[in-house]
Design a protein around this motif. Structure first.
Motif, short mmCIF file in Angstrom:
data_model
loop_
_atom_site.label_atom_id
_atom_site.label_comp_id
_atom_site.label_asym_id
_atom_site.label_seq_id
_atom_site.Cartn_x
_atom_site.Cartn_y
_atom_site.Cartn_z
N LEU A 7 0.83 -1.21 0.00
CA LEU A 7 0.00 0.00 0.00
C LEU A 7 0.86 1.26 0.00
CD1 LEU A 7 -2.86 -0.97 2.45
CD2 LEU A 7 -3.00 -0.71 -0.01
N LEU A 8 1.92 1.22 0.76
CA LEU A 8 2.83 2.37 0.79
C LEU A 8 3.49 2.57 -0.57
CD1 LEU A 8 4.00 4.58 2.56
CD2 LEU A 8 5.73 2.96 3.33
N HIS A 9 3.85 1.46 -1.20
CA HIS A 9 4.44 1.54 -2.54
C HIS A 9 3.44 2.14 -3.53
CE1 HIS A 9 5.30 -0.14 -6.57
NE2 HIS A 9 6.54 0.21 -6.25
N SER A 10 2.21 1.68 -3.50
CA SER A 10 1.18 2.21 -4.40
C SER A 10 0.95 3.70 -4.15
CB SER A 10 -0.12 1.45 -4.22
OG SER A 10 0.03 0.13 -4.60
N ARG A 11 0.97 4.07 -2.89
CA ARG A 11 0.78 5.48 -2.54
C ARG A 11 1.92 6.34 -3.10
NH1 ARG A 11 1.95 7.84 3.17
NH2 ARG A 11 1.36 9.99 2.86
N CYS A 12 3.15 5.84 -2.99
CA CYS A 12 4.29 6.57 -3.52
C CYS A 12 4.20 6.72 -5.04
CB CYS A 12 5.60 5.88 -3.14
SG CYS A 12 6.01 6.03 -1.39
N LEU A 18 8.89 8.64 -6.96
CA LEU A 18 9.44 7.47 -7.62
C LEU A 18 10.67 6.89 -6.93
CD1 LEU A 18 8.93 8.61 -11.29
CD2 LEU A 18 7.44 7.20 -9.87
N GLN A 19 11.50 7.75 -6.34
CA GLN A 19 12.68 7.24 -5.62
C GLN A 19 12.26 6.39 -4.43
OE1 GLN A 19 15.71 7.38 -6.54
NE2 GLN A 19 15.55 8.83 -8.22
N ARG A 20 11.27 6.88 -3.70
CA ARG A 20 10.77 6.13 -2.53
C ARG A 20 10.10 4.82 -2.99
NH1 ARG A 20 11.12 4.22 2.20
NH2 ARG A 20 9.27 4.27 3.50
N ALA A 21 9.37 4.88 -4.08
CA ALA A 21 8.72 3.67 -4.60
C ALA A 21 9.75 2.63 -5.02
CB ALA A 21 7.82 4.03 -5.78
N GLN A 22 10.84 3.08 -5.65
CA GLN A 22 11.90 2.15 -6.03
C GLN A 22 12.53 1.50 -4.81
OE1 GLN A 22 14.46 4.69 -8.36
NE2 GLN A 22 13.77 3.77 -10.28
N GLU A 23 12.75 2.29 -3.78
CA GLU A 23 13.34 1.74 -2.56
C GLU A 23 12.41 0.73 -1.90
OE1 GLU A 23 15.04 3.27 1.69
OE2 GLU A 23 15.44 4.45 -0.09
N LEU A 24 11.12 1.04 -1.85
CA LEU A 24 10.16 0.11 -1.26
C LEU A 24 10.08 -1.19 -2.06
CD1 LEU A 24 7.34 2.60 -0.26
CD2 LEU A 24 8.66 1.15 1.30
N ALA A 25 10.11 -1.09 -3.37
CA ALA A 25 10.08 -2.29 -4.21
C ALA A 25 11.32 -3.15 -3.96
CB ALA A 25 9.99 -1.91 -5.68
N ARG A 26 12.48 -2.49 -3.82
CA ARG A 26 13.71 -3.22 -3.51
C ARG A 26 13.62 -3.91 -2.15
NH1 ARG A 26 17.00 1.12 -3.88
NH2 ARG A 26 16.59 1.84 -5.95
N GLN A 27 13.07 -3.20 -1.17
CA GLN A 27 12.94 -3.76 0.18
C GLN A 27 11.99 -4.95 0.19
OE1 GLN A 27 11.72 -0.56 2.71
NE2 GLN A 27 13.75 0.39 2.76
N MET A 28 10.88 -4.84 -0.54
CA MET A 28 9.94 -5.97 -0.61
C MET A 28 10.62 -7.19 -1.20
SD MET A 28 6.14 -4.62 -1.52
CE MET A 28 6.52 -3.54 -2.88
N GLY A 29 11.39 -6.99 -2.25
CA GLY A 29 12.08 -8.12 -2.88
C GLY A 29 13.17 -8.70 -2.00
N ALA A 30 13.85 -7.85 -1.24
CA ALA A 30 14.95 -8.32 -0.40
C ALA A 30 14.47 -9.11 0.81
CB ALA A 30 15.79 -7.14 0.05
N MET A 31 13.26 -8.82 1.26
CA MET A 31 12.74 -9.49 2.46
C MET A 31 12.24 -10.90 2.19
SD MET A 31 10.71 -6.51 4.59
CE MET A 31 9.22 -6.89 3.74
#
Length: 125
Positions: A3-8, A14-27
Motif C-alpha cells: 500500500l505504501l508503494h502504491s501510494r508513492c 518514484l525514488q521512494r517507490a523504487q526503494e520500497l520495491a527493492r525492500q519488498m524483494g529483499a525481504m
C-alpha cells in the motif's frame, strides 16, 4: 508495504517507490512464499513503468509469468498476465495486450476465479 508503494507511485514519489520495491524483494525468499514474491516483482515492474522504462517492465513481467507457470501457480500466473497486459496497454501496444486479457478471461472462467475474471473484464473494457 504494498500500500505504501502504491501510494508513492500515485504521488509520483518514484525514488521512494523504487526503494520500497527493492525492500519488498529483499525481504522474501522465493521458495517460501511464492505469492509474496509475485507481489514484490509486480511492484518492481510498476515502478519501472512509472519511471519511464516500459521495456524492462514488460520483460520483468514476462519472466514472472514464465516463473509462475513453471511453478504451477495459477492465480499468481493470471495476476501476472493481467499486469503484463496492463503494462503493454500503457506502453501503447494494445495489440499485444488483447490476447493476454482474453486468455485471462478464459482461464479465470475455467478455474472459477471470479475476482480475476472481473479484473480481466475490466481491463478488456
Amino acid at each position: 508495504m504494498m500500500l505504501l508503494h502504491s501510494r508513492c507511485l500515485h504521488r509520483r514519489q518514484l525514488q521512494r517507490a523504487q526503494e520500497l520495491a527493492r525492500q519488498m524483494g529483499a525481504m522474501l525468499v522465493p521458495s517460501e512464499d511464492a505469492a509474496a514474491c509475485v507481489i514484490a516483482e509486480r511492484a518492481r515492474a510498476d515502478t519501472l513503468l512509472y519511471t519511464g522504462d516500459p521495456v524492462r517492465s514488460v520483460s520483468l513481467l514476462h519472466r514472472l509469468c514464465d516463473t509462475c507457470h513453471a511453478n504451477n501457480l495459477p492465480l499468481e500466473c493470471l495476476q501476472a498476465q493481467l499486469a503484463l497486459a496492463q503494462h503493454h496497454q500503457h506502453a501503447g501496444a494494445v495489440g499485444a495486450a488483447l490476447p493476454l486479457v482474453l486468455a485471462c478471461v478464459s482461464t479465470a472462467q475455467q478455474l472459477n476465479m471470479d475476482t480475476v475474471l472481473a479484473s480481466a473484464l475490466l481491463a478488456l473494457a
